[in-house]
Structures are given as C-alpha cells and as structure tokens.
Design a protein around this motif. Structure first.
Motif, mmCIF file in Angstrom:
data_model
loop_
_atom_site.group_PDB
_atom_site.id
_atom_site.type_symbol
_atom_site.label_atom_id
_atom_site.label_comp_id
_atom_site.label_asym_id
_atom_site.label_seq_id
_atom_site.Cartn_x
_atom_site.Cartn_y
_atom_site.Cartn_z
ATOM 1 N N MET A 1 0.835 -1.162 0.000
ATOM 2 C CA MET A 1 0.000 0.000 0.000
ATOM 3 C C MET A 1 0.892 1.240 0.000
ATOM 4 S SD MET A 1 -2.936 1.185 2.763
ATOM 5 C CE MET A 1 -3.237 -0.490 3.176
ATOM 6 N N LYS A 2 0.629 2.178 -0.910
ATOM 7 C CA LYS A 2 1.405 3.409 -0.998
ATOM 8 C C LYS A 2 0.865 4.430 -0.012
ATOM 9 C CE LYS A 2 0.218 3.743 -5.292
ATOM 10 N NZ LYS A 2 -0.017 4.315 -6.586
ATOM 11 N N GLU A 3 1.724 5.339 0.438
ATOM 12 C CA GLU A 3 1.283 6.423 1.303
ATOM 13 C C GLU A 3 1.762 7.730 0.708
ATOM 14 O OE1 GLU A 3 1.593 7.938 5.875
ATOM 15 O OE2 GLU A 3 1.569 5.797 5.465
ATOM 16 N N ALA A 4 0.875 8.712 0.643
ATOM 17 C CA ALA A 4 1.200 10.008 0.071
ATOM 18 C C ALA A 4 1.864 10.886 1.120
ATOM 19 C CB ALA A 4 -0.062 10.683 -0.451
ATOM 20 N N SER A 5 2.678 11.824 0.666
ATOM 21 C CA SER A 5 3.266 12.794 1.574
ATOM 22 C C SER A 5 2.994 14.193 1.031
ATOM 23 C CB SER A 5 4.768 12.567 1.702
ATOM 24 O OG SER A 5 5.383 12.739 0.460
ATOM 25 N N HIS A 6 2.995 15.178 1.911
ATOM 26 C CA HIS A 6 2.677 16.546 1.539
ATOM 27 C C HIS A 6 3.624 17.490 2.246
ATOM 28 C CE1 HIS A 6 -1.021 15.128 -0.222
ATOM 29 N NE2 HIS A 6 -1.226 14.434 0.873
ATOM 30 N N LEU A 17 -15.095 18.754 0.777
ATOM 31 C CA LEU A 17 -16.447 18.251 0.535
ATOM 32 C C LEU A 17 -16.498 17.183 -0.548
ATOM 33 C CD1 LEU A 17 -18.451 21.603 0.709
ATOM 34 C CD2 LEU A 17 -18.321 19.802 2.444
ATOM 35 N N THR A 18 -15.644 17.306 -1.567
ATOM 36 C CA THR A 18 -15.701 16.346 -2.680
ATOM 37 C C THR A 18 -14.850 15.116 -2.449
ATOM 38 O OG1 THR A 18 -13.903 17.448 -3.857
ATOM 39 C CG2 THR A 18 -16.149 18.165 -4.376
ATOM 40 N N ARG A 19 -14.107 15.070 -1.317
ATOM 41 C CA ARG A 19 -13.233 13.931 -1.001
ATOM 42 C C ARG A 19 -12.376 13.553 -2.208
ATOM 43 N NH1 ARG A 19 -18.088 11.697 0.218
ATOM 44 N NH2 ARG A 19 -17.574 9.814 -0.891
ATOM 45 N N LYS A 20 -11.816 14.565 -2.877
ATOM 46 C CA LYS A 20 -10.992 14.359 -4.070
ATOM 47 C C LYS A 20 -9.633 13.787 -3.686
ATOM 48 C CE LYS A 20 -9.255 16.911 -8.046
ATOM 49 N NZ LYS A 20 -9.164 18.240 -8.668
ATOM 50 N N CYS A 21 -9.213 12.736 -4.382
ATOM 51 C CA CYS A 21 -7.918 12.115 -4.140
ATOM 52 C C CYS A 21 -6.813 13.047 -4.618
ATOM 53 C CB CYS A 21 -7.837 10.766 -4.867
ATOM 54 S SG CYS A 21 -6.231 9.963 -4.683
ATOM 55 N N LEU A 22 -5.823 13.280 -3.773
ATOM 56 C CA LEU A 22 -4.704 14.151 -4.124
ATOM 57 C C LEU A 22 -3.708 13.466 -5.042
ATOM 58 C CD1 LEU A 22 -4.154 15.657 -0.569
ATOM 59 C CD2 LEU A 22 -5.388 16.672 -2.485
ATOM 60 N N ALA A 23 -3.813 12.151 -5.209
ATOM 61 C CA ALA A 23 -2.886 11.411 -6.069
ATOM 62 C C ALA A 23 -3.445 11.214 -7.484
ATOM 63 C CB ALA A 23 -2.554 10.062 -5.451
ATOM 64 N N CYS A 24 -4.700 10.759 -7.585
ATOM 65 C CA CYS A 24 -5.263 10.460 -8.913
ATOM 66 C C CYS A 24 -6.334 11.452 -9.350
ATOM 67 C CB CYS A 24 -5.812 9.031 -8.957
ATOM 68 S SG CYS A 24 -7.317 8.770 -7.983
ATOM 69 N N LYS A 50 -10.365 4.806 -3.050
ATOM 70 C CA LYS A 50 -10.908 3.523 -3.512
ATOM 71 C C LYS A 50 -10.543 3.239 -4.965
ATOM 72 C CE LYS A 50 -15.412 5.725 -3.785
ATOM 73 N NZ LYS A 50 -16.795 5.708 -3.333
ATOM 74 N N HIS A 51 -9.898 4.189 -5.656
ATOM 75 C CA HIS A 51 -9.466 3.972 -7.039
ATOM 76 C C HIS A 51 -7.992 3.565 -7.137
ATOM 77 C CE1 HIS A 51 -13.219 5.376 -8.763
ATOM 78 N NE2 HIS A 51 -13.179 6.373 -7.898
ATOM 79 N N CYS A 52 -7.104 4.360 -6.513
ATOM 80 C CA CYS A 52 -5.663 4.094 -6.659
ATOM 81 C C CYS A 52 -5.038 3.461 -5.420
ATOM 82 C CB CYS A 52 -4.920 5.362 -7.054
ATOM 83 S SG CYS A 52 -4.853 6.645 -5.789
ATOM 84 N N GLY A 53 -5.746 3.446 -4.276
ATOM 85 C CA GLY A 53 -5.247 2.777 -3.077
ATOM 86 C C GLY A 53 -4.296 3.579 -2.210
ATOM 87 N N VAL A 54 -4.007 4.826 -2.561
ATOM 88 C CA VAL A 54 -3.095 5.649 -1.769
ATOM 89 C C VAL A 54 -3.799 6.064 -0.479
ATOM 90 C CG1 VAL A 54 -1.822 7.836 -1.722
ATOM 91 C CG2 VAL A 54 -1.872 6.487 -3.800
ATOM 92 N N THR A 55 -3.075 6.050 0.635
ATOM 93 C CA THR A 55 -3.635 6.490 1.906
ATOM 94 C C THR A 55 -3.150 7.894 2.247
ATOM 95 O OG1 THR A 55 -1.853 5.472 3.172
ATOM 96 C CG2 THR A 55 -3.855 4.162 2.846
#
Length: 67
Positions: A1-6, A17-24, A50-55
């Motif tokens: 499982m990948k993890e994003a960093s910021h 509000l849109t729960r937009k994924c920052l990766a995909c 739920k699309h790319c699996g990044v946490t």
C-alpha cells in the motif's frame, strides 16, 4: 500500500467536501479508514482512495515548529 506525503502549509490539509484524491484526482474517492489521537497533531484521520489505493493522513493541528 502506498502512502502520500505533503509539504507543510499554513493550515493542515483537509479532506474537503468532494473527497478528491490528491494522487489520482478522482472525486468522491476517499473513504475514511480510522481516526486516532496524536499528541502533537490532534485528531489524525486516515483515508484511502478507492481507485488508486493511496492512503492520506489528515491532522487537525500542524506539528510544533511548523512555519
């Protein structure tokens, strides 16, 4: 499982509000996994795309000494 960093910002990053994924960039993709208490960051909420699996971890406070 990948993890994003910021990078550290003036305010902590939030889910939004849109729960937009920052990766995909898919909208309504982030699902809440868990909430934990962190001594420095306050509530630490973990979401997974739920699309790319990044946490992603979203905190309510910035760490001490953040600019």
């Amino acid at each position: 499982m990948k993890e994003a960093s910021h990078s550290i910002l003036a305010e902590p990053i939030t889910v939004g509000l849109t729960r937009k994924c920052l990766a995909c960039n898919k909208r309504f993709a982030l699902e809440h996994l868990r909430t934990a208490e962190h001594p420095t960051l306050g509530h630490l909420k973990t979401y997974q795309c739920k699309h790319c699996g990044v946490t992603f971890n979203f905190a309510t406070r910035l760490p001490d000494g953040a600019l």
